[in-house]
Scaffold this motif. Sequence first.
Motif, PDB file in Angstrom:
ATOM      1  N   VAL A   1       0.600  -1.556   0.024  1.00  0.00           N
ATOM      2  CA  VAL A   1      -0.011  -0.130   0.042  1.00  0.00           C
ATOM      3  C   VAL A   1       0.963   1.128  -0.247  1.00  0.00           C
ATOM      4  O   VAL A   1       1.604   1.327   1.176  1.00  0.00           O
ATOM      5  CB  VAL A   1      -0.329   0.080   1.199  1.00  0.00           C
ATOM      6  CG1 VAL A   1      -2.149   1.606   1.026  1.00  0.00           C
ATOM      7  CG2 VAL A   1      -2.409  -1.104   1.155  1.00  0.00           C
ATOM      8  N   CYS A   2       0.423   2.079  -1.263  1.00  0.00           N
ATOM      9  CA  CYS A   2       1.454   2.927  -1.168  1.00  0.00           C
ATOM     10  C   CYS A   2       0.640   4.661  -0.732  1.00  0.00           C
ATOM     11  O   CYS A   2      -0.208   5.075  -1.105  1.00  0.00           O
ATOM     12  CB  CYS A   2       2.114   3.641  -2.317  1.00  0.00           C
ATOM     13  SG  CYS A   2       3.256   1.811  -3.254  1.00  0.00           S
TER      14      CYS A   2
ATOM     15  N   ASP B   1      -5.115  -0.330  -7.540  1.00  0.00           N
ATOM     16  CA  ASP B   1      -6.131  -0.389  -6.861  1.00  0.00           C
ATOM     17  C   ASP B   1      -6.420   1.431  -6.618  1.00  0.00           C
ATOM     18  O   ASP B   1      -5.617   1.724  -5.450  1.00  0.00           O
ATOM     19  CB  ASP B   1      -6.050  -1.391  -5.308  1.00  0.00           C
ATOM     20  CG  ASP B   1      -7.305  -1.250  -4.487  1.00  0.00           C
ATOM     21  OD1 ASP B   1      -8.367   0.097  -5.048  1.00  0.00           O
ATOM     22  OD2 ASP B   1      -7.661  -1.471  -3.327  1.00  0.00           O
ATOM     23  N   THR B   2      -7.767   2.093  -6.892  1.00  0.00           N
ATOM     24  CA  THR B   2      -7.236   3.353  -6.122  1.00  0.00           C
ATOM     25  C   THR B   2      -9.048   3.614  -5.049  1.00  0.00           C
ATOM     26  O   THR B   2      -8.585   4.875  -5.036  1.00  0.00           O
ATOM     27  CB  THR B   2      -7.525   4.175  -7.394  1.00  0.00           C
ATOM     28  OG1 THR B   2      -8.883   3.907  -8.272  1.00  0.00           O
ATOM     29  CG2 THR B   2      -6.564   3.967  -8.765  1.00  0.00           C
TER      30      THR B   2
ATOM     31  N   SER C   1      -2.451  -7.314   6.509  1.00  0.00           N
ATOM     32  CA  SER C   1      -2.055  -8.011   5.119  1.00  0.00           C
ATOM     33  C   SER C   1      -0.748  -7.694   4.385  1.00  0.00           C
ATOM     34  O   SER C   1      -0.622  -7.836   3.337  1.00  0.00           O
ATOM     35  CB  SER C   1      -2.832  -8.680   4.435  1.00  0.00           C
ATOM     36  OG  SER C   1      -3.721  -7.303   4.075  1.00  0.00           O
ATOM     37  N   ALA C   2      -0.711  -6.358   4.735  1.00  0.00           N
ATOM     38  CA  ALA C   2       0.501  -5.097   3.111  1.00  0.00           C
ATOM     39  C   ALA C   2       1.505  -5.029   3.883  1.00  0.00           C
ATOM     40  O   ALA C   2       1.433  -4.774   5.039  1.00  0.00           O
ATOM     41  CB  ALA C   2      -0.480  -4.589   2.875  1.00  0.00           C
TER      42      ALA C   2
ATOM     43  N   GLN D   1       1.034  -6.888  -6.241  1.00  0.00           N
ATOM     44  CA  GLN D   1      -0.246  -6.165  -5.723  1.00  0.00           C
ATOM     45  C   GLN D   1      -0.223  -5.158  -5.702  1.00  0.00           C
ATOM     46  O   GLN D   1       1.243  -4.895  -4.223  1.00  0.00           O
ATOM     47  CB  GLN D   1      -1.344  -7.040  -5.299  1.00  0.00           C
ATOM     48  CG  GLN D   1      -1.787  -7.810  -6.242  1.00  0.00           C
ATOM     49  CD  GLN D   1      -3.004  -8.688  -5.494  1.00  0.00           C
ATOM     50  OE1 GLN D   1      -3.266  -8.355  -4.105  1.00  0.00           O
ATOM     51  NE2 GLN D   1      -4.386  -9.135  -6.506  1.00  0.00           N
ATOM     52  N   THR D   2      -1.056  -4.174  -5.830  1.00  0.00           N
ATOM     53  CA  THR D   2      -0.291  -2.613  -4.993  1.00  0.00           C
ATOM     54  C   THR D   2      -1.740  -1.360  -5.491  1.00  0.00           C
ATOM     55  O   THR D   2      -2.410  -2.230  -6.072  1.00  0.00           O
ATOM     56  CB  THR D   2       0.895  -2.365  -5.560  1.00  0.00           C
ATOM     57  OG1 THR D   2       1.372  -0.930  -4.832  1.00  0.00           O
ATOM     58  CG2 THR D   2       0.465  -1.668  -6.926  1.00  0.00           C
ATOM     59  N   SER D   3      -2.098  -1.292  -4.344  1.00  0.00           N
ATOM     60  CA  SER D   3      -2.850   0.322  -3.868  1.00  0.00           C
ATOM     61  C   SER D   3      -2.276   1.146  -3.459  1.00  0.00           C
ATOM     62  O   SER D   3      -1.553   1.494  -3.292  1.00  0.00           O
ATOM     63  CB  SER D   3      -4.061  -0.434  -3.380  1.00  0.00           C
ATOM     64  OG  SER D   3      -3.537  -0.888  -1.624  1.00  0.00           O
ATOM     65  N   LEU D   4      -3.186   3.038  -4.024  1.00  0.00           N
ATOM     66  CA  LEU D   4      -2.708   3.835  -3.528  1.00  0.00           C
ATOM     67  C   LEU D   4      -3.354   4.283  -2.961  1.00  0.00           C
ATOM     68  O   LEU D   4      -4.735   4.703  -3.115  1.00  0.00           O
ATOM     69  CB  LEU D   4      -2.462   4.748  -4.420  1.00  0.00           C
ATOM     70  CG  LEU D   4      -1.874   6.131  -4.772  1.00  0.00           C
ATOM     71  CD1 LEU D   4      -0.297   6.491  -4.157  1.00  0.00           C
ATOM     72  CD2 LEU D   4      -2.075   7.099  -6.272  1.00  0.00           C
TER      73      LEU D   4
END
Length: 313
Positions: A5-6, A79-80, A131-132, A53-56
């Motif tokens: 997660v960024c 993921d947005t 979990s991230a 996998q990544t989200s922002l």
Amino acid sequence: MSRVVCIGGAAVDRKYRGLATIRPGTSNPVVSERSFGGVARNVAENVARLGTQTSLASIVGNDDNGLALLEDLKRLGIDTRHVTLSGTQATAEYVAVLQPDGELAVGLANMAIFDEITPALLRRLEPELGSAWLFADCNLPSETLHELIGLARQRALMLALDAVSTPKVMRLPRDLGGVGLLFLNLDEARVYLDRPELPPEGAAEALLARGAEQVVLTLGSKGLVAADPSGIERIAALKAEIVDATGAGDALIAATLVAMLEDAPLAEAARLGAVAAALTVESPVSVRPDLSLALLESTLSLRADQTPARELP
């Protein structure tokens, strides 16, 4: 499944490359282009291109730039859900004026919108953080950074941070307990520690003493220092033909994190990060569209004989 997660900056990048050496105080002929950037956004794109996998979590304006940025993230498979629209501020913008050889001549940043990334955003993120791994940049307001570090400490989360700049590194608390991995350059480290005389290894030791679990201290053409409780290792930069230096640090961060997610030790992961940085400066865009773990590993093996394993000051 592993996920990053960024949290932090997402911006429109405008690049103006001089057709001749940029000179202050006069008109300079340039060629220009627009792309999407921001440290956290760039790290998220690099992580996605490396197969993780990544989200922002960020904020953009409710304007053409912001909506186009969101669409591009979705196209990349990022993921947005935690990118919010500001009702008052325009999408952040970074202007890079480049010399003909790709080196930065002037950087201009309108990042006022990031003041709206408040601790409330972190509270909305909390349910899915267990979990991230977390990555955040120091575009976040100091209050938000402090809360994020406290959250990582309390919940034993893996948190990586990037200092971004010498003014913004001062947003970090004096106690770095809770910071799993700190990315910064030597100037940022010296300013944060208020010790301008420190050599790279000494700066890395001092940051570990402040509570950071691991440190990657970048030294430009002299490579980087990777430090954790097991020791400090100097890793030389790979030779690269610079086309555009923008985004090299973001690629280094992403590749290092992805390698560590695959259980690589810090020095080995940072060495792969250095390869990602070298490949990125050779590209005219801030994130290489062909970036992959296979490309990093093949480049590392091909160029390993070009550069000594260690380079002393």
